[in-house]
Design a protein around this motif. Sequence first.
Motif, mmCIF file in Angstrom:
data_model
loop_
_atom_site.group_PDB
_atom_site.id
_atom_site.type_symbol
_atom_site.label_atom_id
_atom_site.label_comp_id
_atom_site.label_asym_id
_atom_site.label_seq_id
_atom_site.Cartn_x
_atom_site.Cartn_y
_atom_site.Cartn_z
ATOM 1 N N LEU A 171 7.537 22.612 42.068
ATOM 2 C CA LEU A 171 7.140 23.982 42.364
ATOM 3 C C LEU A 171 8.241 24.637 43.192
ATOM 4 O O LEU A 171 8.693 24.082 44.183
ATOM 5 N N HIS A 172 8.647 25.826 42.772
ATOM 6 C CA HIS A 172 9.749 26.545 43.407
ATOM 7 C C HIS A 172 9.219 27.717 44.228
ATOM 8 O O HIS A 172 8.286 28.390 43.828
ATOM 9 N N TYR A 173 9.873 27.946 45.356
ATOM 10 C CA TYR A 173 9.531 29.055 46.241
ATOM 11 C C TYR A 173 10.824 29.637 46.791
ATOM 12 O O TYR A 173 11.759 28.895 47.117
ATOM 13 N N LYS A 174 10.863 30.956 46.911
ATOM 14 C CA LYS A 174 12.002 31.614 47.557
ATOM 15 C C LYS A 174 11.471 32.688 48.491
ATOM 16 O O LYS A 174 10.504 33.374 48.166
ATOM 17 N N GLY A 175 12.125 32.810 49.634
ATOM 18 C CA GLY A 175 11.705 33.819 50.590
ATOM 19 C C GLY A 175 12.778 34.099 51.619
ATOM 20 O O GLY A 175 13.802 33.416 51.680
ATOM 21 N N LEU A 176 12.522 35.113 52.418
ATOM 22 C CA LEU A 176 13.405 35.473 53.528
ATOM 23 C C LEU A 176 12.745 35.054 54.834
ATOM 24 O O LEU A 176 11.563 35.334 55.055
ATOM 25 N N PHE A 177 13.518 34.401 55.679
ATOM 26 C CA PHE A 177 13.045 33.988 56.992
ATOM 27 C C PHE A 177 13.929 34.619 58.049
ATOM 28 O O PHE A 177 15.116 34.858 57.814
ATOM 29 N N GLY A 189 21.439 39.206 58.584
ATOM 30 C CA GLY A 189 21.110 38.276 59.664
ATOM 31 C C GLY A 189 19.834 37.493 59.431
ATOM 32 O O GLY A 189 19.319 36.872 60.355
ATOM 33 N N SER A 190 19.304 37.498 58.219
ATOM 34 C CA SER A 190 18.127 36.685 57.918
ATOM 35 C C SER A 190 18.564 35.489 57.063
ATOM 36 O O SER A 190 19.716 35.391 56.644
ATOM 37 N N LEU A 191 17.633 34.588 56.815
ATOM 38 C CA LEU A 191 17.922 33.407 56.007
ATOM 39 C C LEU A 191 17.248 33.533 54.649
ATOM 40 O O LEU A 191 16.038 33.733 54.575
ATOM 41 N N ARG A 192 18.017 33.425 53.588
ATOM 42 C CA ARG A 192 17.470 33.380 52.236
ATOM 43 C C ARG A 192 17.197 31.909 51.937
ATOM 44 O O ARG A 192 18.119 31.109 51.846
ATOM 45 N N VAL A 193 15.907 31.561 51.814
ATOM 46 C CA VAL A 193 15.506 30.162 51.703
ATOM 47 C C VAL A 193 14.922 29.888 50.325
ATOM 48 O O VAL A 193 14.116 30.662 49.811
ATOM 49 N N SER A 194 15.332 28.770 49.755
ATOM 50 C CA SER A 194 14.780 28.278 48.499
ATOM 51 C C SER A 194 14.183 26.902 48.776
ATOM 52 O O SER A 194 14.858 26.032 49.335
ATOM 53 N N ILE A 195 12.918 26.712 48.412
ATOM 54 C CA ILE A 195 12.226 25.440 48.640
ATOM 55 C C ILE A 195 11.736 24.925 47.294
ATOM 56 O O ILE A 195 11.122 25.668 46.528
ATOM 57 N N ILE A 232 9.587 36.325 56.683
ATOM 58 C CA ILE A 232 9.653 37.781 56.614
ATOM 59 C C ILE A 232 9.046 38.276 55.316
ATOM 60 O O ILE A 232 8.213 39.179 55.308
ATOM 61 N N ASN A 233 9.461 37.661 54.198
ATOM 62 C CA ASN A 233 9.059 38.160 52.892
ATOM 63 C C ASN A 233 9.200 37.053 51.858
ATOM 64 O O ASN A 233 10.127 36.255 51.921
ATOM 65 N N THR A 234 8.283 37.028 50.898
ATOM 66 C CA THR A 234 8.377 36.104 49.772
ATOM 67 C C THR A 234 8.995 36.839 48.600
ATOM 68 O O THR A 234 8.567 37.937 48.261
ATOM 69 N N THR A 235 10.003 36.216 47.974
ATOM 70 C CA THR A 235 10.693 36.894 46.880
ATOM 71 C C THR A 235 10.460 36.231 45.522
ATOM 72 O O THR A 235 10.761 36.816 44.500
ATOM 73 N N TYR A 236 9.930 35.004 45.499
ATOM 74 C CA TYR A 236 9.708 34.313 44.231
ATOM 75 C C TYR A 236 8.469 33.426 44.352
ATOM 76 O O TYR A 236 8.362 32.632 45.275
ATOM 77 N N ASN A 237 7.534 33.566 43.462
ATOM 78 C CA ASN A 237 6.268 32.826 43.410
ATOM 79 C C ASN A 237 5.354 33.057 44.616
ATOM 80 O O ASN A 237 4.773 32.112 45.140
ATOM 81 N N PRO A 238 5.182 34.288 45.058
ATOM 82 C CA PRO A 238 4.305 34.508 46.213
ATOM 83 C C PRO A 238 2.844 34.171 45.911
ATOM 84 O O PRO A 238 2.088 33.851 46.820
ATOM 85 N N HIS A 239 2.461 34.223 44.652
ATOM 86 C CA HIS A 239 1.079 33.960 44.277
ATOM 87 C C HIS A 239 0.728 32.474 44.332
ATOM 88 O O HIS A 239 -0.441 32.115 44.367
#
Length: 121
Positions: free
Chosen positions: A4-10, A78-84, A17-24
């Motif tokens: 399962l993939h997730y992407k967001g800004l921290f 200045g935020s972190l683009r995170v992929s999990i 801060i915000n979810t950019t991929y698979n927020p549901h």
Amino acid sequence: MNKLHYKGLFSIDGELINTTYNPHLFESETTQIAYRILTPIKEHKTQEILDLAYSYMGCYSPRGDYRGHATARLTNEGSLRVSIVGNPQFWEVCKKISNVIINHQRIINHEYRILRQKTGR
């Protein structure tokens, strides 16, 4: 097994801060737990989360039946683009840890309200 993939800004201090991929697919609390377990940034890990991860998985970092990894990149803002990425077992553990922390916080808030009522403040 499907990953399962997730992407967001921290934020730079590790808050979502915000979810950019698979927020549901994921609750925000669950993704924050996953981030805090997987992040290489030592300051974003808390002992409570590490202890709970160890109690559920038998280790501090996912291995064995629990697979997961994260990448974090600093953006120009200045935020972190995170992929999990993690397998369903890893995400289920993150959800359990999140529920434990949420329930613990509710108990503390309830006790605080009772104490305030008793003291009249």
